[in-house]
Design an enzyme around this catalytic site. Structure first.
Site, PDB file in Angstrom:
ATOM      1  N   HIS A   1      18.782 -33.239  16.099  1.00 17.70           N
ATOM      2  CA  HIS A   1      19.186 -31.985  15.455  1.00 17.70           C
ATOM      3  C   HIS A   1      20.681 -31.907  15.129  1.00 17.70           C
ATOM      4  O   HIS A   1      21.334 -30.882  15.358  1.00 17.70           O
ATOM      5  CB  HIS A   1      18.788 -30.800  16.339  1.00 17.70           C
ATOM      6  CG  HIS A   1      17.301 -30.562  16.422  1.00 17.70           C
ATOM      7  ND1 HIS A   1      16.418 -30.951  15.451  1.00 17.70           N
ATOM      8  CD2 HIS A   1      16.531 -29.952  17.378  1.00 17.70           C
ATOM      9  CE1 HIS A   1      15.193 -30.591  15.797  1.00 17.70           C
ATOM     10  NE2 HIS A   1      15.227 -29.999  16.952  1.00 17.70           N
TER      11      HIS A   1
ATOM     12  N   HIS B   1      14.657 -23.512  12.608  1.00 20.82           N
ATOM     13  CA  HIS B   1      14.042 -23.770  13.906  1.00 20.82           C
ATOM     14  C   HIS B   1      13.553 -22.498  14.595  1.00 20.82           C
ATOM     15  O   HIS B   1      13.667 -22.364  15.824  1.00 20.82           O
ATOM     16  CB  HIS B   1      15.026 -24.532  14.805  1.00 20.82           C
ATOM     17  CG  HIS B   1      14.368 -25.412  15.817  1.00 20.82           C
ATOM     18  ND1 HIS B   1      13.535 -24.923  16.807  1.00 20.82           N
ATOM     19  CD2 HIS B   1      14.405 -26.749  15.995  1.00 20.82           C
ATOM     20  CE1 HIS B   1      13.117 -25.931  17.548  1.00 20.82           C
ATOM     21  NE2 HIS B   1      13.622 -27.055  17.074  1.00 20.82           N
TER      22      HIS B   1
ATOM     23  N   GLU C   1       8.578 -26.690  11.500  1.00 25.29           N
ATOM     24  CA  GLU C   1       9.852 -27.069  10.887  1.00 25.29           C
ATOM     25  C   GLU C   1       9.576 -27.959   9.680  1.00 25.29           C
ATOM     26  O   GLU C   1       9.149 -29.099   9.833  1.00 25.29           O
ATOM     27  CB  GLU C   1      10.716 -27.814  11.912  1.00 25.29           C
ATOM     28  CG  GLU C   1      10.932 -27.055  13.199  1.00 25.29           C
ATOM     29  CD  GLU C   1      11.228 -27.983  14.379  1.00 25.29           C
ATOM     30  OE1 GLU C   1      12.185 -28.767  14.304  1.00 25.29           O
ATOM     31  OE2 GLU C   1      10.491 -27.940  15.374  1.00 25.29           O
TER      32      GLU C   1
HETATM   33  C1  GLA Z   1      12.279 -29.910  18.072  1.00 27.60           C
HETATM   34  C2  GLA Z   1      12.000 -31.190  18.738  1.00 27.60           C
HETATM   35  C3  GLA Z   1      11.554 -30.932  20.134  1.00 27.60           C
HETATM   36  C4  GLA Z   1      12.595 -30.135  20.882  1.00 27.60           C
HETATM   37  C5  GLA Z   1      12.872 -28.874  20.141  1.00 27.60           C
HETATM   38  C6  GLA Z   1      13.988 -28.117  20.793  1.00 27.60           C
HETATM   39  O1  GLA Z   1      11.146 -29.229  17.734  1.00 27.60           O
HETATM   40  O2  GLA Z   1      11.070 -31.984  18.060  1.00 27.60           O
HETATM   41  O3  GLA Z   1      11.329 -32.144  20.802  1.00 27.60           O
HETATM   42  O4  GLA Z   1      13.767 -30.883  20.994  1.00 27.60           O
HETATM   43  O5  GLA Z   1      13.208 -29.150  18.830  1.00 27.60           O
HETATM   44  O6  GLA Z   1      13.801 -27.939  22.150  1.00 27.60           O
END
Ligand code: GLA
Length: 392
Positions: free
Chosen positions: A141, A215, A352
């Site tokens: 991220h 997100h 997402e």
């Molecule tokens: C995304 C990732 C997950 C986790 C979340 C945040 O969805 O794929 O593995 O890291 O973000 O907790």
């Protein structure tokens, strides 16, 4: 942040909210349909003093999105349900301090690269770039200080009676290790049809990679009221990208047929989540990228979620090639959210829209390279409705 310092920061943000709410400014109220408005207020300031604003967009039917400039974060989303009952359907916190202290990306814009890049490394035109490792041995991220942790510039407008918030941020060359100065714009639009549209654009001055997403953790029954295992989910994907133990795609595009990943017909999220399946075990539930059917580049239905209890439904449309479905596996109850409610295991899910994880290291995946002179441009729509009697 040390405990005493955190407590002081909480107090400071709470005071700031109280002080500023009084000077709440309605914007362009005279040009909008009755009852709709955009309001701006302070949401406090960061420990270094940077002010953070909160914009409240309300449409004529009463749907309301509150978005702050820290992380371009959707702080709340109040949508109608059965019998005209409004609830806040996204997880989040009451104060800025809590977002800064420990948020698992609640409601944030994620970039420069949403999801994982293996070993935080990729090679572009013969040069290898090294990124921060913030997820075991991988990059997640956008790194340690991704787009979820920066303050965006904001401008509100009301074209064609829609309520629009334009956020911009310039990421400097080699920020978090990424090449090129990247100018990013994210436009949130709340329409009179109860849609939250998100347009992402970006331009660079040197070859780079980009993958932006939103997100939000949704719970259509209302944030903090229970888990999401009874929500019915449809994902318009015949294939998904299986992962290794670090949740990095293996490179295979695996058919969902005869697996717990087949969501082509609406299925309760909890129905197969505990199945004896290697992929579910590796991720502790669903945390996988789906290969959306139809042409990337064309806006099409990616997913639909229905909550039989509240009667709320959400359609997700996008022109992106992929969709990460995350079933809130890492939520463990330690986050105390809005209204003092604890967010326990699987109290929210994320959808997402994105390019596939680790694409810079998978030449067979759709490319995430952005070149100078080109514009990265993607679109996602979250559309809310109330299910009619027949559907329930
Ligand atoms: C995304 C990732 C997950 C986790 C979340 C945040 O969805 O794929 O593995 O890291 O973000 O907790």
């Amino acid at each position: 942040m040390k405990k005493s310092c955190f407590a002081f920061f909480c107090l400071l943000s709470a005071c700031t909210i109280l002080l500023i709410t009084g000077s709440d400014e309605p914007m362009n109220a005279q040009t909008l349909p009755p009852k709709s408005s955009i309001r701006k207020q302070s949401f406090g300031s960061l420990p270094d003093g940077t002010p953070v604003d909160l914009y409240t967009l309300t449409n004529q039917s009463g749907m309301q999105a509150r978005i702050m400039t820290y992380g371009g974060t959707i702080v709340s989303l109040r949508v109608p349900g059965r019998n005209g009952k409004f609830d806040d359907v996204v997880l989040g916190f009451d104060s800025l301090a809590e977002y800064v202290h420990d948020s698992p990306y609640f409601g944030a814009i994620v970039g420069r690269y949403a999801n994982r890049i293996a070993r935080g490394s990729f090679t572009l035109n013969g040069t290898t770039f090294t990124l921060a490792l913030n997820d075991g041995k991988n990059h997640l991220h956008g790194g340690v200080k991704g787009f979820d942790k920066v303050v965006w510039q904001a401008a509100a407008s009301t074209p064609d009676n829609d309520l629009m918030l334009t956020l911009t941020y310039t990421s400097r060359n080699l920020e978090e290790g990424y090449p090129g100065t990247l100018k990013v714009e994210v436009v949130y639009t709340l329409t009179s049809a109860d849609e939250l549209k998100i347009l992402y654009t970006a331009e660079t001055d040197a070859p780079t990679v980009v993958n932006l997403t939103q997100h939000s953790y949704f719970n259509l029954a209302g944030a903090g009221t229970g888990d999401i295992l009874g929500h019915r989910l449809m994902i318009n994907a015949d294939r998904f990208t299986p992962v290794d133990s670090g949740l990095i795609p293996t490179g295979v595009l695996q058919p969902v047929e005869n697996t717990p990943f087949d969501f082509r017909r609406p299925t309760p999220i909890g129905e197969r989540i505990s199945a004896d399946d290697v992929q579910l075990k590796l991720a502790g539930g669903y945390d996988h990228n789906f290969v959306l059917n139809g042409s990337a580049g064309t806006v099409r239905l990616a997913a639909r979620v229905e909550d039989p209890q509240s009667g709320r439904a959400m359609d997700v449309l996008t022109n992106q090639p992929g969709l990460q479905f995350y079933s809130g596996n890492f939520l463990d109850g330690h986050h105390v959210g809005k209204g003092g409610l604890h967010y326990r295991h699987r109290y929210g899910f994320c959808l997402e829209t994105q390019h596939f994880p680790d694409s810079p290291n998978h030449p067979s995946f759709p490319s995430t390279v952005l070149l100078p002179g080109k514009t990265y441009s993607t679109e996602t729509i979250y559309k809310f409705s109330v299910m009619d009697g027949k559907e329930q």
